[in-house]
Motif scaffolding. Structure first.
Motif, PDB file in Angstrom:
ATOM      1  N   GLU A   1       8.911  51.427 -62.851  1.00 29.02           N
ATOM      2  CA  GLU A   1      10.217  51.566 -62.211  1.00 29.02           C
ATOM      3  C   GLU A   1       9.991  51.246 -60.743  1.00 29.02           C
ATOM      4  O   GLU A   1       9.165  51.884 -60.085  1.00 29.02           O
TER       5      GLU A   1
ATOM      6  N   LEU B   1      18.595  49.865 -65.019  1.00 30.35           N
ATOM      7  CA  LEU B   1      18.200  51.074 -64.300  1.00 30.35           C
ATOM      8  C   LEU B   1      17.477  52.045 -65.227  1.00 30.35           C
ATOM      9  O   LEU B   1      16.763  52.931 -64.763  1.00 30.35           O
TER      10      LEU B   1
ATOM     11  N   ASN C   1      13.686  59.734 -72.884  1.00 31.39           N
ATOM     12  CA  ASN C   1      12.711  59.320 -71.870  1.00 31.39           C
ATOM     13  C   ASN C   1      12.397  60.531 -71.009  1.00 31.39           C
ATOM     14  O   ASN C   1      13.150  60.886 -70.106  1.00 31.39           O
TER      15      ASN C   1
ATOM     16  N   VAL D   1      10.943  50.550 -56.572  1.00 29.16           N
ATOM     17  CA  VAL D   1      11.458  51.517 -55.592  1.00 29.16           C
ATOM     18  C   VAL D   1      12.969  51.671 -55.655  1.00 29.16           C
ATOM     19  O   VAL D   1      13.512  52.690 -55.248  1.00 29.16           O
TER      20      VAL D   1
ATOM     21  N   ILE E   1       2.834  53.748 -59.491  1.00 25.82           N
ATOM     22  CA  ILE E   1       3.263  54.653 -58.418  1.00 25.82           C
ATOM     23  C   ILE E   1       2.934  54.047 -57.044  1.00 25.82           C
ATOM     24  O   ILE E   1       3.664  54.253 -56.083  1.00 25.82           O
ATOM     25  N   SER E   2       1.841  53.306 -56.978  1.00 28.88           N
ATOM     26  CA  SER E   2       1.460  52.665 -55.718  1.00 28.88           C
ATOM     27  C   SER E   2       2.494  51.650 -55.251  1.00 28.88           C
ATOM     28  O   SER E   2       2.716  51.486 -54.058  1.00 28.88           O
TER      29      SER E   2
ATOM     30  N   TYR F   1       9.870  63.311 -68.790  1.00 24.24           N
ATOM     31  CA  TYR F   1       8.705  63.493 -67.929  1.00 24.24           C
ATOM     32  C   TYR F   1       7.527  63.870 -68.822  1.00 24.24           C
ATOM     33  O   TYR F   1       7.703  64.378 -69.938  1.00 24.24           O
TER      34      TYR F   1
ATOM     35  N   PHE G   1      11.370  63.457 -58.213  1.00 22.99           N
ATOM     36  CA  PHE G   1      12.822  63.406 -58.404  1.00 22.99           C
ATOM     37  C   PHE G   1      13.273  62.054 -58.962  1.00 22.99           C
ATOM     38  O   PHE G   1      12.834  61.007 -58.517  1.00 22.99           O
ATOM     39  N   ARG G   2      14.173  62.104 -59.929  1.00 24.16           N
ATOM     40  CA  ARG G   2      14.802  60.879 -60.444  1.00 24.16           C
ATOM     41  C   ARG G   2      16.302  61.089 -60.453  1.00 24.16           C
ATOM     42  O   ARG G   2      16.809  61.965 -61.161  1.00 24.16           O
TER      43      ARG G   2
ATOM     44  N   ARG H   1       2.259  54.846 -49.488  1.00 25.34           N
ATOM     45  CA  ARG H   1       2.648  54.817 -50.897  1.00 25.34           C
ATOM     46  C   ARG H   1       1.505  54.300 -51.776  1.00 25.34           C
ATOM     47  O   ARG H   1       1.232  54.845 -52.842  1.00 25.34           O
ATOM     48  N   GLU H   2       0.831  53.254 -51.284  1.00 25.19           N
ATOM     49  CA  GLU H   2      -0.247  52.666 -52.081  1.00 25.19           C
ATOM     50  C   GLU H   2      -1.374  53.691 -52.298  1.00 25.19           C
ATOM     51  O   GLU H   2      -1.879  53.851 -53.412  1.00 25.19           O
ATOM     52  N   ILE H   3      -1.734  54.387 -51.223  1.00 25.62           N
ATOM     53  CA  ILE H   3      -2.831  55.360 -51.348  1.00 25.62           C
ATOM     54  C   ILE H   3      -2.398  56.534 -52.223  1.00 25.62           C
ATOM     55  O   ILE H   3      -3.130  56.970 -53.118  1.00 25.62           O
ATOM     56  N   ALA H   4      -1.195  57.038 -51.985  1.00 24.64           N
ATOM     57  CA  ALA H   4      -0.703  58.170 -52.779  1.00 24.64           C
ATOM     58  C   ALA H   4      -0.660  57.798 -54.257  1.00 24.64           C
ATOM     59  O   ALA H   4      -1.019  58.605 -55.132  1.00 24.64           O
ATOM     60  N   GLY H   5      -0.246  56.571 -54.550  1.00 24.55           N
ATOM     61  CA  GLY H   5      -0.197  56.118 -55.943  1.00 24.55           C
ATOM     62  C   GLY H   5      -1.583  56.018 -56.552  1.00 24.55           C
ATOM     63  O   GLY H   5      -1.810  56.451 -57.688  1.00 24.55           O
ATOM     64  N   MET H   6      -2.518  55.485 -55.794  1.00 24.66           N
ATOM     65  CA  MET H   6      -3.863  55.323 -56.345  1.00 24.66           C
ATOM     66  C   MET H   6      -4.496  56.677 -56.629  1.00 24.66           C
ATOM     67  O   MET H   6      -5.147  56.856 -57.658  1.00 24.66           O
TER      68      MET H   6
ATOM     69  N   SER I   1       8.080  53.389 -65.968  1.00 30.41           N
ATOM     70  CA  SER I   1       9.484  53.452 -66.394  1.00 30.41           C
ATOM     71  C   SER I   1       9.628  54.254 -67.690  1.00 30.41           C
ATOM     72  O   SER I   1      10.738  54.609 -68.071  1.00 30.41           O
TER      73      SER I   1
ATOM     74  N   LEU J   1      13.989  62.664 -68.172  1.00 33.50           N
ATOM     75  CA  LEU J   1      13.978  61.940 -66.897  1.00 33.50           C
ATOM     76  C   LEU J   1      15.366  61.332 -66.690  1.00 33.50           C
ATOM     77  O   LEU J   1      16.185  61.911 -66.002  1.00 33.50           O
ATOM     78  N   ASN J   2      15.654  60.218 -67.350  1.00 37.88           N
ATOM     79  CA  ASN J   2      16.959  59.568 -67.176  1.00 37.88           C
ATOM     80  C   ASN J   2      17.764  59.466 -68.461  1.00 37.88           C
ATOM     81  O   ASN J   2      18.869  58.955 -68.457  1.00 37.88           O
TER      82      ASN J   2
ATOM     83  N   GLY K   1       5.697  51.167 -56.842  1.00 40.73           N
ATOM     84  CA  GLY K   1       7.087  51.498 -57.152  1.00 40.73           C
ATOM     85  C   GLY K   1       7.276  52.993 -57.155  1.00 40.73           C
ATOM     86  O   GLY K   1       6.621  53.715 -56.403  1.00 40.73           O
ATOM     87  N   ASN K   2       8.161  53.472 -58.025  1.00 40.19           N
ATOM     88  CA  ASN K   2       8.384  54.923 -58.095  1.00 40.19           C
ATOM     89  C   ASN K   2       7.486  55.606 -59.119  1.00 40.19           C
ATOM     90  O   ASN K   2       7.004  56.704 -58.885  1.00 40.19           O
ATOM     91  N   ARG K   3       7.318  54.973 -60.269  1.00 39.09           N
ATOM     92  CA  ARG K   3       6.656  55.636 -61.400  1.00 39.09           C
ATOM     93  C   ARG K   3       6.592  54.647 -62.549  1.00 39.09           C
ATOM     94  O   ARG K   3       7.083  53.544 -62.444  1.00 39.09           O
TER      95      ARG K   3
END
Lengths: 460, 460
Positions: A249, A344, B38, A251, A208-209, B40, A42-43, B197-202, A215, B33-34, A211-213
């Motif tokens: 990007e 942003l 830009n 958090v 992603i680890s 996804y 989600f963004r 978050r770190e593990i999920a990102g990795m 950018s 995305l935003n 931040g969010n993703r």
């Protein structure tokens, strides 16, 4: 999320800038990937984040200027939701955290917009929000929806968002920190036989680890001359350059955006080093030049000057600098602009209209190839955050086209240029904050950038 | 992408299954995305991939059954596109690679649908495609669009996609290989003080490095009892369990989906090991049981049986097994289904309707809590690919609700159950392929799964 006061103040300022009527800000919904239940991460919409700060899907915000009232529109969780999602704060409590007292269920949104009132909305870029605007405001079709947005609201939002406050700058620094880690990872992996996909994936993982993703979709390719390039199918080969344009990007949804071009295995050829140093000089002169009061257009033109003169020194172009700049010669080698606003969004507020963001009555967009691609041309002010990203590329299709059409042949040594058809491209990009007296890098550690620094980073 | 023959054959079979009219398959567009520029990372629609195989945005396919003609609809690149994107094969050449001879520009799509013809389309899950269907077929609103899809086409597509061919199984194995690497990475990182978050990102980075992306939003949390949980804000704490439900989409868009639950730091408590072993037995018995001719509903019920009897052995529940199963007692501990079909989608074809995929005239969906959440209940056939994912969770809000309402109090020792309110949850999940005689794991290496194997994986 910032403190309540930050959001209350932003909405107060917005109220002063929009004279009357109703301001409607739609948050984003979930975006389905391959079925409704499997969504992209989600963004939230950036303007919604800026004024309301809440990052859950399916919210809307109404500021009724005439009656001096504001509402958050959204639905509370059900008991079933709580069983599956755990105990979460109520929407009412979350609204209070950003200083909004009235929470109204989605079913009542239509009622709030009833009557013969002016409803200001921003141009919606997501199909879902286009459909919602059409339904809520009785627009006949998508065209009407995207054409009848409020210019008054758009300009007000841009005015506020363009100047970054101290708390925003901390977030941008944080995004810079993550972007730094991404690029250091990429440099270390830049070895023969490694696939572009593997490196691009690993640095996305870093983003992603922490931040969010990312950018924006990472550009990581040996074919740096292909400007719109999201292909990662190459295997790094000795002698080639890897162009990496990537950022994070964080958090709190702020962006970074850096580019480095790295020789595979860590050793530049003489030819590569020469081009690299011209681009580096263009970048450094741009940073030295950027300060309040100067137009970014002038900084772009100076970067073109450095590139033209640098290429002239190694025999690719010839002739008088001013004449060549007026003729648009550097556009062949750098067909894009020097930079763009960042915040942003990595191209800040591009949804609201690039020209509204980057130009004004005093500064019109150029029409000439190369110059016209500059996203941000207007006078710099303290609090602007911009990318600085000169480059030199050898785009075979563009070179062939110009030569065939005889474009600028009095300035360009096409035979010499064609010796570079397999060169690729080099871009270098940093992010700057305009200060009261000049500018500084947003993140205080600069990524390796001289040929020596980059060679050392690759070799670890 | 597979060979031309694969796609031609699939479309031939589709033609046999749909009697008359026009089949319209819409590919996906880019998802902003935003802002519009830009997006996804692009994901083609799975049914479009299955029949047409081309993974670029803004395509459509028409099969005119009455006239025995087919068309790919899309626009060729312009010279400007080629300058920015490099030399790419033409759409005509790409269409030929999947056996389609006629390429028609987008502007002519409306013409192809003219006249009083039946147009079969699949239920669109993306707002863009909903808008396109509304415009192309003159539907009045979104509701009409999503309700008037073709059941005939839907059933035909499901019939074909549900049985995986040998070339598809290779892709699923490849997705399994990537998912395996993701989980091994997660297990190694499962140490106190590391952030979720770190593990999920990795591990998302691992997926993107080797494939396209994660096949669904990673669940990685110490709060495994929260079933709809995409929060990664926790810092791993000693004594807790980390539930990781994650998988990859490989480069050809096939999915994997595994779950392991790992003790932080690598040492189980006695209580954790007991629950783990019940879940493991439920998984292993399910795999042993799955074979052609048996209904997956029966396998689910057997998993419930194992869970009930396992919990009875440690005193959390009591009473007769059959009575308890009929009363839905295991639903308190495992409120979800045993598994789902998997293929080009991680919940395969969920966009086409879960009940069409998982049930039929011979097998109706149950209505009782727990049982009713089973996505796939019907008789197994060779070529089905399914997840097997039993779990035991202690969901405080659900336990409180059941106890307060006196649900199944004759079977449940609530006082004992409440000793587990801080336990979290354990789920274990593997992916199986139904063979002629039984089933096998899709990927031939099974992730560590016994307490001892998992402890060793964490400790490296």
């Amino acid at each position: 999320m910032f403190s309540k006061e930050v959001y209350v103040k932003r909405r107060e300022e917005l109220k002063k800038l929009v004279n009357s009527g109703i301001v409607l800000l739609l948050g984003n919904g979930e975006a389905p990937l391959n079925y409704s239940g499997n969504t992209y991460s989600f963004r939230q919409d950036s303007s919604f984040l800026y004024f309301v700060g809440l990052d859950t899907p399916d919210l809307a915000y109404i500021l009724d200027i005439d009656n001096n009232k504001e509402y958050l529109i959204g639905d509370e969780l059900t008991i079933d939701d709580i069983i599956w999602m755990g105990n979460l704060p109520s929407l009412k409590d979350r609204a209070a955290e950003v200083g909004i007292q009235s929470v109204v269920p989605t079913s009542e949104l239509t009622n709030l917009l009833k009557g013969n009132r002016t409803v200001h909305y921003l141009k919606p870029y997501r199909y879902r929000n286009q459909m919602m605007i059409a339904e809520l405001l009785n627009k006949n079709n998508r065209e009407q929806v995207v054409n009848e947005y409020s210019i008054e609201l758009t300009k007000a939002v841009i005015k506020l968002r363009l100047i970054k406050s101290p708390e925003e700058i901390l977030e941008l620094e944080d995004a810079g920190r993550i972007g730094y880690a991404m690029h250091i990872t990429a440099m270390k992996m830049c070895q023969p036989g490694v696939s572009e996909r593997e490196i691009a994936g690993m640095i996305e993982g870093v983003a992603i680890s922490a931040g969010n993703r990312v950018s924006f979709a990472t550009i990581l390719s040996m074919n740096g001359q292909t400007l719109h390039n999201h292909d990662h199918s190459g295997i790094l080969a000795p002698g080639r350059l890897m162009l990496t344009d990537a950022g994070a990007e964080n958090v709190n949804y702020y962006a970074s955006d850096f580019t480095r071009t790295t020789p595979v295995g860590g050793n530049y050829t003489q030819k590569q080093k020469e081009i690299h140093n011209i681009v580096l000089q263009a970048l450094n002169e741009s940073v030295a030049m950027a300060c309040p009061g100067i137009k970014y257009k002038a900084v772009h033109r100076n970067a073109y000057k450095v590139i033209f003169e640098g290429l002239r020194a190694i025999g690719l172009v010839k002739g008088d600098t001013e004449e060549a700049l007026n003729a648009g010669v550097p556009g062949l080698f750098m067909p894009h602009g020097l930079g763009h606003a960042m915040g942003l969004d990595v191209h800040d507020m591009e949804d609201l209209g690039e020209t509204f963001v980057g130009y004004d009555e005093d500064t019109q967009r150029d029409t000439m190839f190369g110059y016209r691609s500059l996203r941000f041309g207007k006078q710099l002010e303290p609090g602007h955050v911009l990318t600085v990203e000169p480059g030199i590329y050898f785009v075979p299709q563009l070179i062939q086209k110009w030569e065939a059409e005889g474009i600028n042949s009095e300035f360009i040594n096409y035979n010499k240029v064609k010796e570079y058809l397999d060169f690729g491209g080099i871009r270098l990009e940093d992010d700057i904050l305009i200060t009261d007296t000049g500018c500084r890098f947003v993140y205080n550690k600069r990524l390796p950038i001289t040929p020596e620094e980059i060679e050392n980073a690759v070799k670890g």
